[in-house]
Motif scaffolding. Structure first.
Motif, PDB file in Angstrom:
ATOM      1  N   GLU A 154       0.827  -1.213   0.000  1.00 32.28           N
ATOM      2  CA  GLU A 154       0.000   0.000   0.000  1.00 32.28           C
ATOM      3  C   GLU A 154       0.860   1.261   0.000  1.00 32.28           C
ATOM      4  N   LEU A 155       1.926   1.256   0.771  1.00 27.64           N
ATOM      5  CA  LEU A 155       2.795   2.435   0.853  1.00 27.64           C
ATOM      6  C   LEU A 155       3.637   2.629  -0.407  1.00 27.64           C
ATOM      7  N   ASN A 156       3.901   1.542  -1.116  1.00 24.06           N
ATOM      8  CA  ASN A 156       4.784   1.597  -2.288  1.00 24.06           C
ATOM      9  C   ASN A 156       4.031   1.549  -3.606  1.00 24.06           C
ATOM     10  N   VAL A 157       2.745   1.805  -3.587  1.00 22.77           N
ATOM     11  CA  VAL A 157       1.937   1.651  -4.790  1.00 22.77           C
ATOM     12  C   VAL A 157       2.280   2.680  -5.872  1.00 22.77           C
ATOM     13  N   GLU A 158       2.748   3.861  -5.488  1.00 21.45           N
ATOM     14  CA  GLU A 158       2.973   4.938  -6.458  1.00 21.45           C
ATOM     15  C   GLU A 158       4.444   5.341  -6.498  1.00 21.45           C
ATOM     16  N   TYR A 159       5.247   4.570  -7.253  1.00 19.49           N
ATOM     17  CA  TYR A 159       6.675   4.878  -7.371  1.00 19.49           C
ATOM     18  C   TYR A 159       6.842   6.274  -7.986  1.00 19.49           C
ATOM     19  N   PRO A 160       7.765   7.103  -7.511  1.00 23.42           N
ATOM     20  CA  PRO A 160       8.898   6.852  -6.624  1.00 23.42           C
ATOM     21  C   PRO A 160       8.589   6.985  -5.136  1.00 23.42           C
ATOM     22  N   LEU A 161       7.312   7.113  -4.772  1.00 25.66           N
ATOM     23  CA  LEU A 161       6.968   7.209  -3.363  1.00 25.66           C
ATOM     24  C   LEU A 161       7.050   5.827  -2.729  1.00 25.66           C
ATOM     25  N   GLY A 162       7.314   5.791  -1.430  1.00 26.28           N
ATOM     26  CA  GLY A 162       7.324   4.509  -0.740  1.00 26.28           C
ATOM     27  C   GLY A 162       8.350   4.445   0.366  1.00 26.28           C
ATOM     28  N   ILE A 163       8.454   3.272   0.957  1.00 22.81           N
ATOM     29  CA  ILE A 163       9.380   3.036   2.053  1.00 22.81           C
ATOM     30  C   ILE A 163      10.416   2.000   1.648  1.00 22.81           C
ATOM     31  N   ASP A 164      11.558   2.058   2.288  1.00 21.06           N
ATOM     32  CA  ASP A 164      12.608   1.055   2.133  1.00 21.06           C
ATOM     33  C   ASP A 164      12.704   0.298   3.452  1.00 21.06           C
ATOM     34  N   ILE A 168      16.293  -7.541   9.799  1.00 18.31           N
ATOM     35  CA  ILE A 168      17.401  -8.078  10.592  1.00 18.31           C
ATOM     36  C   ILE A 168      16.849  -9.246  11.388  1.00 18.31           C
ATOM     37  N   ASP A 169      17.522 -10.410  11.315  1.00 21.02           N
ATOM     38  CA  ASP A 169      17.000 -11.559  12.046  1.00 21.02           C
ATOM     39  C   ASP A 169      17.805 -11.838  13.314  1.00 21.02           C
ATOM     40  N   ARG A 170      17.301 -12.776  14.124  1.00 16.22           N
ATOM     41  CA  ARG A 170      17.896 -13.056  15.432  1.00 16.22           C
ATOM     42  C   ARG A 170      19.312 -13.607  15.337  1.00 16.22           C
ATOM     43  N   ASN A 171      19.716 -14.102  14.162  1.00 15.75           N
ATOM     44  CA  ASN A 171      21.063 -14.622  13.962  1.00 15.75           C
ATOM     45  C   ASN A 171      22.020 -13.557  13.429  1.00 15.75           C
ATOM     46  N   GLY A 172      21.525 -12.330  13.296  1.00 10.85           N
ATOM     47  CA  GLY A 172      22.375 -11.236  12.854  1.00 10.85           C
ATOM     48  C   GLY A 172      22.470 -11.064  11.351  1.00 10.85           C
ATOM     49  N   TYR A 173      21.589 -11.722  10.611  1.00 11.30           N
ATOM     50  CA  TYR A 173      21.591 -11.560   9.163  1.00 11.30           C
ATOM     51  C   TYR A 173      20.691 -10.392   8.777  1.00 11.30           C
ATOM     52  N   GLY A 174      21.036  -9.721   7.695  1.00 10.00           N
ATOM     53  CA  GLY A 174      20.251  -8.609   7.197  1.00 10.00           C
ATOM     54  C   GLY A 174      19.888  -8.812   5.736  1.00 10.00           C
ATOM     55  N   MET A 175      18.763  -8.236   5.328  1.00 12.75           N
ATOM     56  CA  MET A 175      18.298  -8.289   3.948  1.00 12.75           C
ATOM     57  C   MET A 175      17.427  -7.068   3.709  1.00 12.75           C
ATOM     58  N   ALA A 176      17.554  -6.463   2.547  1.00 18.01           N
ATOM     59  CA  ALA A 176      16.791  -5.249   2.257  1.00 18.01           C
ATOM     60  C   ALA A 176      15.739  -5.490   1.183  1.00 18.01           C
ATOM     61  N   LEU A 177      14.651  -4.740   1.324  1.00 21.47           N
ATOM     62  CA  LEU A 177      13.632  -4.649   0.284  1.00 21.47           C
ATOM     63  C   LEU A 177      13.402  -3.164   0.018  1.00 21.47           C
ATOM     64  N   PRO A 178      14.117  -2.610  -0.959  1.00 19.61           N
ATOM     65  CA  PRO A 178      13.875  -1.216  -1.330  1.00 19.61           C
ATOM     66  C   PRO A 178      12.474  -1.069  -1.923  1.00 19.61           C
ATOM     67  N   ARG A 179      12.015   0.158  -2.023  1.00 19.43           N
ATOM     68  CA  ARG A 179      10.672   0.423  -2.559  1.00 19.43           C
ATOM     69  C   ARG A 179      10.530  -0.032  -4.003  1.00 19.43           C
ATOM     70  N   THR A 180      11.632  -0.181  -4.738  1.00 18.80           N
ATOM     71  CA  THR A 180      11.589  -0.577  -6.144  1.00 18.80           C
ATOM     72  C   THR A 180      11.392  -2.076  -6.338  1.00 18.80           C
ATOM     73  N   THR A 181      11.470  -2.848  -5.264  1.00 19.65           N
ATOM     74  CA  THR A 181      11.366  -4.300  -5.368  1.00 19.65           C
ATOM     75  C   THR A 181       9.907  -4.750  -5.281  1.00 19.65           C
TER      76      THR A 181
END
Length: 187
Positions: A154-164, A168-181
């Protein structure tokens, strides 16, 4: 704070944002701030400073400590540049994210970036990712709530607007989902 540690963390965050779905090991912070994961604390210490604002969903007692560690200022969710979602947050509280800043057409960069703690980034619902930084498509298995994915859509419906989002998980791993994904659940 170890300057080299935050520099390495900044590079990892950039790599994660550049290659959505890529899982990277994040370093631990020398500072503990329960109930946040150590890596979440280090991400806060890396990206937050006196020129940005933040909000913490559900864990109000953590806010003052984050301010002390970073020099950043706490704000309401709808005004925050960064929003921290601890793993202790219940699904009802995630609904507060619907008011997160998503920028405007003149200033799309004036949007929120979320630091979202989850149990596991290598097990959970199956998601297909497409967009910049991904060749064709990639499939991940992550413990990300379907309710949050709906709010993100809902927040990313109108590119370039949106959130990134940086997960971060309990084992210390990170992964990103930018608004363009584009994210689709695989059933």
């Amino acid at each position: 704070m170890d300057e080299h540690r935050t520099q390495r963390t900044f590079r990892k965050i950039l790599e994660a944002m550049t290659f959505p779905g890529k899982i990277l090991q994040l370093e631990q912070s020398p500072n503990e701030l329960s109930p946040l994961y150590s890596q979440t604390v280090l991400v806060c210490q890396t990206l937050l400073d006196g020129e940005v604002t933040y909000a913490v969903i559900g864990e109000k007692k953590v806010g003052q400590s984050i301010q002390a560690y970073t020099g950043s200022h706490e704000a309401k969710v709808e005004e925050a540049d960064f929003i921290i979602i601890p793993n202790t947050v219940c699904s009802d509280e995630i609904a507060h994210l619907k008011v997160a800043k998503k920028g405007n057409l003149l200033d799309p960069q004036k949007s929120a970036t979320l630091f979202f703690e989850v149990d596991n980034l290598m097990d959970g619902i199956q998601l297909e990712l497409m967009g910049p930084g991904i060749k064709d498509k990639t499939v991940i298995h992550a413990d990300i709530s379907k309710g949050f994915l709906k709010i993100r859509d809902e927040l990313n419906v109108e590119y370039p607007l949106g959130i990134d989002v940086l997960f971060i998980d309990r084992n210390g791993y990170g992964m990103a989902l930018p608004r363009t994904t584009k994210v689709t659940e695989v059933k």
